[in-house]
Design an enzyme around this catalytic site. Structure first.
Site, PDB file in Angstrom:
ATOM      1  N   GLU A  85     -27.052 -12.483 -31.554  1.00 46.28           N
ATOM      2  CA  GLU A  85     -28.517 -12.454 -31.433  1.00 46.28           C
ATOM      3  C   GLU A  85     -29.212 -12.316 -32.793  1.00 46.28           C
ATOM      4  O   GLU A  85     -30.282 -12.891 -33.021  1.00 46.28           O
ATOM      5  CB  GLU A  85     -28.942 -11.298 -30.506  1.00 46.28           C
ATOM      6  CG  GLU A  85     -30.412 -11.245 -30.196  1.00 46.28           C
ATOM      7  CD  GLU A  85     -30.913 -12.507 -29.514  1.00 46.28           C
ATOM      8  OE1 GLU A  85     -30.567 -12.732 -28.349  1.00 46.28           O
ATOM      9  OE2 GLU A  85     -31.646 -13.304 -30.154  1.00 46.28           O
TER      10      GLU A  85
ATOM     11  N   GLY B  45     -35.455  -8.371 -42.052  1.00 52.62           N
ATOM     12  CA  GLY B  45     -35.729  -6.955 -42.302  1.00 52.62           C
ATOM     13  C   GLY B  45     -34.765  -6.057 -41.541  1.00 52.62           C
ATOM     14  O   GLY B  45     -34.208  -6.448 -40.512  1.00 52.62           O
TER      15      GLY B  45
ATOM     16  N   LYS C 130     -29.491 -22.099 -39.005  1.00 56.46           N
ATOM     17  CA  LYS C 130     -30.051 -21.499 -37.790  1.00 56.46           C
ATOM     18  C   LYS C 130     -30.367 -22.551 -36.732  1.00 56.46           C
ATOM     19  O   LYS C 130     -30.122 -22.330 -35.544  1.00 56.46           O
ATOM     20  CB  LYS C 130     -31.291 -20.685 -38.159  1.00 56.46           C
ATOM     21  CG  LYS C 130     -30.958 -19.426 -38.969  1.00 56.46           C
ATOM     22  CD  LYS C 130     -32.207 -18.807 -39.568  1.00 56.46           C
ATOM     23  CE  LYS C 130     -31.905 -17.501 -40.292  1.00 56.46           C
ATOM     24  NZ  LYS C 130     -33.059 -17.020 -41.088  1.00 56.46           N
TER      25      LYS C 130
ATOM     26  N   VAL D  33     -30.230 -15.540 -35.760  1.00 52.61           N
ATOM     27  CA  VAL D  33     -31.408 -16.416 -35.842  1.00 52.61           C
ATOM     28  C   VAL D  33     -32.658 -15.633 -35.458  1.00 52.61           C
ATOM     29  O   VAL D  33     -32.674 -14.934 -34.437  1.00 52.61           O
ATOM     30  CB  VAL D  33     -31.273 -17.630 -34.889  1.00 52.61           C
ATOM     31  CG1 VAL D  33     -32.480 -18.557 -35.037  1.00 52.61           C
ATOM     32  CG2 VAL D  33     -29.980 -18.395 -35.127  1.00 52.61           C
TER      33      VAL D  33
ATOM     34  N   GLY E 202     -34.206 -13.044 -36.846  1.00 52.33           N
ATOM     35  CA  GLY E 202     -34.308 -11.606 -37.101  1.00 52.33           C
ATOM     36  C   GLY E 202     -34.437 -10.823 -35.800  1.00 52.33           C
ATOM     37  O   GLY E 202     -33.538 -10.840 -34.956  1.00 52.33           O
TER      38      GLY E 202
HETATM   39  N1  HSE Z   1     -33.112 -14.964 -45.629  1.00 48.76           N
HETATM   40  C1  HSE Z   1     -33.561 -15.038 -44.273  1.00 48.76           C
HETATM   41  C2  HSE Z   1     -35.035 -15.436 -44.245  1.00 48.76           C
HETATM   42  C3  HSE Z   1     -33.450 -13.732 -43.527  1.00 48.76           C
HETATM   43  O1  HSE Z   1     -35.707 -15.415 -45.272  1.00 48.76           O
HETATM   44  O2  HSE Z   1     -35.492 -15.749 -43.163  1.00 48.76           O
HETATM   45  C4  HSE Z   1     -32.186 -13.559 -42.779  1.00 48.76           C
HETATM   46  O3  HSE Z   1     -31.910 -14.607 -41.893  1.00 48.76           O
END
Ligand code: HSE
Length: 438
Positions: free
Chosen positions: A128, A309, A204, A131, A133
């Site tokens: 989960e 985050g 993703k 993709v 966050g």
């Molecule tokens: N580096 C990714 C982003 C965060 O900036 O969305 C983790 O998937």
């Protein structure tokens, strides 16, 4: 009485720390969190000061100790990268342990091998957090939307680039300046190439496509263009025409090959794309992500929230841990895996060649400001069957005109044919920008 479930953590960085904090503080969360014990944690440096109340005796610098610990029931991999994560996950599966991972790069490239090993061993590998966050998107696609025929997924699935694009649009700042600031603020990685070159978003969308369309996706075949050469000028022109620019990942069903509905052709791409101001994705700003899914019979459904985050990603990791813990508490009565929770493939998915993708486009040409140029551009587009929705001359100077064209939906091959002819016109100085358009 419910049984205790041992959690082993591989990695105690941003996400790992977020997970450890939730496990240490179960009050007012789902009662199942009370049944989870953090037993063993692999770290890089035992001496490092951590802003976390954790029993140091459970830390190790040998990740194999965590995987091999008989009291660990669920292994949580938040190391990132391909190795040693892949070997450790396969070792956990071989030991009969379910795995929770946030590792999109690994799952996009080796997901099939990992899921096959998990099915054979009768354990789960849940993803989960890989993709979106904190946005629940993987399980909704696998479970809640299972009755739908999915037609298209359109996503803003990289927070770093969305932050940069939002600032470019709002303040007219150049890409490189915003990137530097994002790095100083700790949003962007020290090596931001996976984000700004679209690689992270392509990983993703590959994962989402595999789940939504039920087949293995050839990750390397995804057409990918990032934002590093995006000019502020195009963001401004797009704005004047009623669009914002977003790094979109799009995956859509093109057609079924022949009569076998198990064979599916998909068009998947990642590219900077103009989004009309009144489109639901246009309001997604900063590090937020959003995924719009179109299916039959649901129509359109959009998932929106924090795309990265510690807290949001830990929330997603915990959702997977709780899913596995829940099954473990009721006992696996059938001896087989829950087909909605396990990853399944039931179709052969093939990505169409880039030239077969049909979409609207935005182009900016620099040209001599002389009579007949716009007419000639129109003629060449017409000759290749490209229909123009709008053509505007911006910012003409003494020497040069900037001509911006937005097309109707057209096959990429026709677009390329027209652009080849247009670039050969002596009045055309160059193709300065070529973006998608919703
Ligand atoms: N580096 C990714 C982003 C965060 O900036 O969305 C983790 O998937």
């Amino acid at each position: 009485m419910s049984k205790r479930i041992g959690i082993g953590l591989l990695g105690l960085g941003t996400v790992g720390t977020g997970v450890a904090r939730i496990l240490a503080n179960p009050e007012s969360r789902h009662p199942l969190v009370n049944d989870l014990d953090l037993i063993h944690v692999a770290v890089r440096d035992l001496q490092r000061e951590r802003n976390l109340d954790i029993d140091k005796s459970i830390l190790t610098i040998n990740p194999e100790d965590v995987v091999d610990n008989p009291s660990v029931d669920i292994v949580v991999e938040v190391l990132g990268g391909i190795e040693p994560a892949k070997t450790l996950i396969l070792r956990s599966i071989a030991a009969g342990k379910s795995v929770v991972t946030a590792n999109k790069a690994l799952i996009a490239r080796h997901g099939q091998e990992i899921q096959s090993a998990a099915s054979a061993a009768g354990v789960y590998v849940l993803i989960e957090a890989a993709v979106g966050g904190g946005i629940p998107i993987i399980e909704p696609i696998k479970q809640s939307l299972g009755a739908n025929r999915i037609q298209r997924i359109t996503g803003i699935i990289n927070g770093t680039t969305n932050y940069i694009l939002s600032r470019m649009a709002r303040e007219g700042v150049a890409f490189s300046d915003v990137l530097q600031e994002a790095q100083n603020l700790g949003f962007a990685e020290a090596d931001p190439s996976a984000d700004v070159d679209g690689i992270d978003a392509a990983d993703k969308i590959s994962i989402l496509s595999g789940l939504a369309f039920g087949g293995v996706i050839d990750r390397e075949a995804i057409t990918t263009k990032g934002i590093s050469d995006l000019n502020t000028r195009d963001v401004e022109y797009a704005n004047q025409l009623g669009y914002c620019v977003k790094l979109l990942a799009v995956s859509e069903k093109i057609q079924n090959k022949g009569s076998n509905t198990n064979d599916l052709s998909l068009g998947i791409r990642v590219q900077p794309t103009l989004v009309p101001f009144d489109h639901p994705l246009a309001g997604v700003n900063g590090v937020n992500n959003a995924i719009l899914i179109e299916g039959d019979p649901i129509g359109e459904v959009m998932f929106y929230g924090p795309g990265a985050g510690a807290g949001p990603t830990a929330s997603a990791v915990m959702a997977d841990i709780l899913n596995i813990a829940g099954i473990s508490q009721v006992g696996d009565k059938s001896g087989s895996l829950d087909p909605l929770l396990a990853a399944n493939t039931w179709r052969n998915c093939k990505l169409v060649d880039r030239n077969q993708i049909v979409q609207r486009n935005y182009i900016r040409l620099t040209a001599d400001d002389t009579p007949g140029v716009i007419g000639a551009i129109g003629t060449y587009f017409g000759n290749s069957g490209v229909s123009i929705q709008s053509i505007v001359q911006f910012d003409s100077t003494q020497d040069n005109a900037e001509i911006v064209v937005i097309t109707h939906k057209v096959r990429e091959g026709q677009m390329q044919e027209a652009l080849l002819a247009i670039k050969s016109l002596k009045e055309i100085k160059g193709l300065a920008a070529y973006l998608g358009c919703l």
